[in-house]
Design an enzyme around this catalytic site. Structure first.
Site, mmCIF file in Angstrom:
data_model
loop_
_atom_site.group_PDB
_atom_site.id
_atom_site.type_symbol
_atom_site.label_atom_id
_atom_site.label_comp_id
_atom_site.label_asym_id
_atom_site.label_seq_id
_atom_site.Cartn_x
_atom_site.Cartn_y
_atom_site.Cartn_z
ATOM 1 N N SER A 288 0.835 -1.206 0.000
ATOM 2 C CA SER A 288 0.000 0.000 0.000
ATOM 3 C C SER A 288 0.860 1.242 0.000
ATOM 4 O O SER A 288 1.955 1.263 0.575
ATOM 5 C CB SER A 288 -0.904 0.018 1.238
ATOM 6 N N ASP A 289 0.369 2.289 -0.661
ATOM 7 C CA ASP A 289 1.010 3.593 -0.504
ATOM 8 C C ASP A 289 0.809 4.014 0.950
ATOM 9 O O ASP A 289 -0.087 3.526 1.640
ATOM 10 C CB ASP A 289 0.399 4.613 -1.475
ATOM 11 N N TRP A 290 1.646 4.917 1.409
ATOM 12 C CA TRP A 290 1.672 5.304 2.816
ATOM 13 C C TRP A 290 0.317 5.905 3.254
ATOM 14 O O TRP A 290 -0.061 6.975 2.791
ATOM 15 C CB TRP A 290 2.825 6.269 3.049
ATOM 16 N N SER A 291 -0.390 5.142 4.062
ATOM 17 C CA SER A 291 -1.714 5.551 4.550
ATOM 18 C C SER A 291 -2.817 5.420 3.503
ATOM 19 O O SER A 291 -3.878 6.012 3.655
ATOM 20 C CB SER A 291 -1.704 6.995 5.068
ATOM 21 N N ALA A 292 -2.583 4.637 2.475
ATOM 22 C CA ALA A 292 -3.625 4.442 1.458
ATOM 23 C C ALA A 292 -4.507 3.247 1.810
ATOM 24 O O ALA A 292 -5.369 2.853 1.048
ATOM 25 C CB ALA A 292 -2.991 4.240 0.090
#
Ligand code: NAG
Ligand code: NAG
Ligand code: NAG
Ligand code: NAG
Ligand code: NAG
Ligand code: NAG
Ligand code: NAG
Ligand code: NAG
Ligand code: NAG
Ligand code: NAG
Length: 870
Positions: A288-292
């Site tokens: 996942s992208d950071w905090s996605a």
């Protein structure tokens, strides 16, 4: 009675729908939804992954439940040295893997290179340069102790020219982007580091991509924007370069912040399970992208394999909570997450690890993202373990020379009335523009380069990196003039100093004006541009600067350091502007590479990887700048379909100023003798049959929960662990300071591990292998008809013939070096995919019956040779 009520409800519902579709402000894609696709395809170890798969299974079979969960979950923001890190498996000798951005340089490192931007080197149209850049940046990451390089970027593709991260991608053309990303990935992984193609998928704008950012900028939305894309456009445009990335063997793919059809990218089963792991046959892991990430078990069931950076929210402050970690252990034990899915996640991660040889070329991490100091905390978030955190290892290996050459060969000559090349013996050279000078705040001004200071050599955000040095244009030009020991040089780098500018310019034999336009990632706003650009004009008063200089100097040369297209209307046809060069974002050797072009050591040969239009509206679509759906997710409808960039200009019959593929040289080229050879190939067969059942590599006993308890070791605060905190599962995930997990919805079929039907368009990494069958070879003769050596980028376009097809689509190219008078044969292949359209009904590629035309030319509008396909 009940029936009546039901039909009344149905009637009301259909009325509401009718009203909705009557609403002329919304197109048909508004509010699209993503169909559920389960179960998540398991890795099969095909297409060159056989040995890595075997070894991955071997090691994963030895892992316990918590060890596997450790591999899938980030240890938390700022808990270790890298931007992201997963837990290790010390018992089996496996260190915690380090993840770091980017393909433009090791972010937050020191004594590393800052490479030519991807959007700039896209203009080189040169497979070798792309591979070499990938190999060099991969090597620098490896030597710093990085395992996964979070790049290259192919989403955004570049739907709208104002998109903030377009400078991080090669081109809005899917073929150019696809070929470039494949070479880059091969380079990175040959250097022994796992590449990560990102941001999957349709991540075309920064603004409104995620809630905390939008709030920071004063908007109140409850969900990130939804990119609504129809099926054919998805396959023919946005998914296309991902197919190349997967076929090139990318070990990782990162899902994005945005939603696709109103389902978050990192929880979207259609895009991850079906498109990526089904149609594209992806064998590596999705992170996942950071905090996605917005859910736990359901994202794992939808195809996500790794949660990064591990925390639930890191922008909003980290508190050691995770959707994964302990929650994943609990989910397996309470029967919600099938064991085979966790095994598959771990196997995919380990397969990528072996695929690039991480087991044999491991370097211990020797830098720290959170400080440049030699000493610091190993676990910064917790303020624990003080010691040496930075060894300041110089990893540049002489890459500067290559960056200099790559940036020069990526420069695009847009106009030249005989002014270039310069001799370096001009009587008086005057240089203008803040963009010419050393950044007054230093090359590493502002975190993540989030400001404009001096010459622009890299954009802002996570695609940036810290400079070990930066050669400004002024320094290089001054060295040139002084080295020749004739001529004078002066510079005015204040863009509003009109009296001084006018005095110098009026005396100059040649005036060189440097101007720029910046953009970046949505984490930061610069001059109120929230990642994306608000307009396409030059920054820092650039137009007025050019106007002031050219009003009094009839030999004004303009150099553009811009993230993408800019409006050149005010100066491009001014006769006093005798040359224009687009130099993009050249990285650390900026000045030297532009001097090589200006003074003719390198003949410019780059060609525009995008269109320069006369107005922002000409591009046929725009970003959604303001929330357009109340507090709910903004809807970004990709109504233009595949018609972006040159395809949009062609369709609307709008004349651009400089078309896609355009670029001049110091010499000229002739095109002749087009030949098309057909290659007999077998008929396309849809992939069919069933997979094996999902392998289960170990049997986690649910009755020995004590084995999964937090061991006898110190707990680092804010660190994310896989362990239970209580043998009572509910208590474990609800440990007082953590709060209740959302009870997660189990979609139909999501836990099914039985053999599954194969996807017709799938079958191997990149899709059905027959899509890469070579159907035609196209050749032509190219002759250097001028006086100087030069390089010509020869482009192969196709018209697919259907009523809804673009006028032409680029499909292949080559860059040929030619001495004066020399001729060479241009030869390029067309694969089955190159000639196919996506059939939404049969969910496969088809070559339509429409007659198809092939063009060989010097740009998308200089289609010099053409013939119909036999
Ligand atoms: C999005 O919705 C459109 C319109 O219904 C559909 O054609 C497309 O396949 C959907 N794509 C995804 C990824 O859900
Ligand atoms: C999980 O990873 C952490 C950090 O690398 C390590 O300390 C811990 O021992 C690992 N746990 C297991 C069960 O391997
Ligand atoms: C944001 O919108 C929600 C839903 O309409 C509302 O409950 C909340 O008060 C709003 N917050 C702010 C800060 O305006
Ligand atoms: C476009 O944006 C740049 C950067 O914010 C700004 O300097 C410039 O004035 C803007 N142009 C127009 C026409 O508003
Ligand atoms: C071009 O430069 C000359 C000075 O060399 C000046 O007289 C003339 O007005 C300029 N033309 C334009 C269009 O600015
Ligand atoms: C520019 O002006 C100078 C003198 O005013 C003249 O000698 C020269 O030929 C002009 N150059 C061009 C390219 O018009
Ligand atoms: C979970 O936490 C809430 C609030 O902290 C508490 O009221 C509840 O009793 C807890 N449930 C369990 C099963 O521990
Ligand atoms: C488990 O996930 C929930 C959200 O679903 C979260 O509230 C909780 O804190 C998580 N538990 C742990 C131990 O991180
Ligand atoms: C099992 O655990 C997961 C993760 O904590 C939780 O989301 C899910 O609701 C639980 N399911 C059941 C049936 O308890
Ligand atoms: C013809 O196609 C086959 C299958 O793609 C390929 O192996 C072969 O190299 C091609 N021949 C030519 C001349 O392109």
């Amino acid at each position: 009675m009940k029936l009546l009520q039901a039909s009344a409800l149905l009637l009301a519902a259909s009325l509401a729908r009718a009203q909705e579709s009557d609403d002329t402000t919304h197109g048909p894609l508004w509010g699209s939804t993503s169909p559920p696709k389960y179960p998540s395809p398991w890795i099969e170890g095909t297409g060159g992954w056989e040995e890595s798969y075997r070894r991955a299974q071997e090691i994963v079979s030895q892992m316990t439940l918590v060890e596997k969960v450790n591999l899938t979950t980030g240890t938390g923001w700022q808990t270790e040295a890298c931007i992201g890190q997963i837990g290790g498996v010390p018992r089996l000798g496996l260190d915690s893997l380090c993840l770091q951005v980017s393909s433009g340089g090791v972010i937050l490192g020191d004594r590393n290179s800052v490479f030519t931007g991807a959007g700039t080197i896209g203009a080189a149209w040169d497979r070798d340069l792309w591979y070499e850049r990938g190999f060099a940046v991969g090597t620098e990451h490896r030597l710093k102790g990085v395992d996964v390089l979070l790049g290259p970027v192919i989403s955004p593709l570049g739907r709208s020219p104002a998109g903030g991260r377009n400078w991080e991608v090669f081109s809005p053309d899917p073929s150019l982007s696809g070929i470039a990303v494949a070479e880059t990935i091969r380079g990175i992984q040959d250097a022994g580091v796992i590449a990560c193609a990102k941001h999957y998928l349709a991540n075309e704008q920064e603004r409104l991509r995620q809630v905390p950012e939008a709030e920071q900028f004063g908007y109140n939305i409850t969900a990130g924007l939804s990119a609504n894309v129809d099926d054919a456009t998805m396959h023919e445009l946005y998914l296309w370069p991902f197919a190349d990335a997967v076929r090139a063997g990318t070990g990782a793919v990162m899902c994005s912040h945005n939603q696709i059809n109103n389902s978050y990218s990192c929880g979207n089963s259609y895009t991850m399970n079906y498109l990526l792991k089904g149609v594209l046959g992806f064998q590596g892991f999705v992170l996942s992208d950071w905090s996605a990430l917005h859910s736990g078990v359901s994202s794992a069931l939808a195809g996500l394999d790794m949660a990064m950076p591990g925390d639930i929210g890191f922008l909003t402050g980290t508190d050691g909570r995770s959707y994964w970690g302990t929650n994943m252990t609990v989910a397996v034990l309470n029967g919600t997450l099938p064991e085979w899915r966790l095994d598959d996640m771990a196997t995919r991660i380990m397969a990528a690890y072996y695929q690039v040889g991480r087991d044999t070329n491991h370097v211990a991490t020797n830098f720290n993202s959170w400080t440049k100091n030699t000493y610091g905390y190993k676990h910064v978030a917790a303020g624990m373990d003080y010691g040496v955190v930075n060894q300041h290892v110089d990893v540049r290996e002489g890459h500067g020379d290559k960056i200099r050459e790559a940036s020069a060969r990526s420069s695009v000559l847009l106009k030249n009335n005989g002014a270039l090349p310069l001799t370096g013996r001009e009587g008086f050279t005057a240089v203008f523009g803040s963009d010419a000078e050393d950044p007054p705040l230093g090359p590493n001004a502002c975190p993540f380069r989030g400001c404009l200071s001096g010459t622009l050599a890299v954009g802002w955000g996570s695609g940036s990196a810290d400079f070990s040095y930066l050669v400004s244009p002024l320094t290089a030009i001054q060295n040139e003039i002084l080295g020749n020991k004739v001529g004078a040089i002066s510079a005015v780098t204040h863009n509003w100093a009109y009296p001084e500018i006018t005095v110098e310019a009026a005396q100059a034999d040649v005036a060189i004006v440097f101007v720029n336009a910046n953009s970046g990632e949505g984490i930061l706003a610069v001059d109120d541009n929230w990642g994306d650009r608000n307009n396409l004009t030059l920054w820092d008063n650039g137009d007025a600067l050019i106007e002031t200089v050219s009003a009094v100097c009839n030999n004004t040369i303009v150099v553009l350091h811009t993230v993408g297209p800019v409006l050149v209307n005010s100066f491009y046809d001014n006769p006093n502007v005798t040359a224009i060069i687009w130099a993009g974002l050249p990285g650390e050797q900026s000045g030297n590479s532009i001097a090589d072009i200006l003074y003719g050591r390198i003949t410019p040969g780059g060609k525009l990887p995008f269109t320069v239009g006369a107005a922002k509206e000409d591009y046929g679509n725009d970003l959604v700048y303001e929330p357009n759906n109340g507090n709910a997710a903004p809807q970004v409808d990709f109504e233009e379909g595949v018609f972006i960039d040159y395809r949009a200009f062609d369709k609307a019959d709008i004349e651009p100023i400089y078309e896609f593929g355009f670029g001049l040289s110091y010499t000229t080229f002739d095109y002749s003798n087009l030949q098309i050879q057909k290659n007999e190939s077998s008929e396309y067969v849809a992939t069919s049959g069933m997979t094996e059942a999902a392998p289960v590599l170990s049997n986690h006993r649910t009755d020995n929960r004590a084995d999964y308890m937090f061991p006898d070791m110190p707990r680092i605060p804010l660190y994310i662990y896989p362990y239970l905190t209580s043998t009572d599962l509910e208590e474990s995930y609800n440990a007082s300071d953590y709060g209740m997990p959302s009870s997660e919805w189990l979609p139909e079929g999501a836990t099914e591990g039985s053999p599954q039907p194969r996807v017709p368009a799938g079958g191997a990494p990149g899709g059905n292998p027959q899509l890469w069958d070579i159907l035609y070879t196209v050749t032509a003769t190219i002759t250097n008809s001028g006086e100087l050596p030069g390089e010509e980028i020869v482009q192969l376009y196709v018209n697919l013939g259907g009523p809804n097809d673009p006028k032409v689509v680029l499909r292949n190219f080559d860059r040929l070096a030619l001495e004066p008078g020399e001729s060479k044969e241009f030869s390029a292949t067309l694969t089955r995919r190159d000639l196919s359209n996506w059939d939404t009904t049969i969910q496969n590629w088809v070559i339509t019956d429409y007659p198809k035309t092939v063009f060989v030319g010097a740009s998308s509008r200089k289609l010099l040779l053409q013939d119909t396909l036999p």
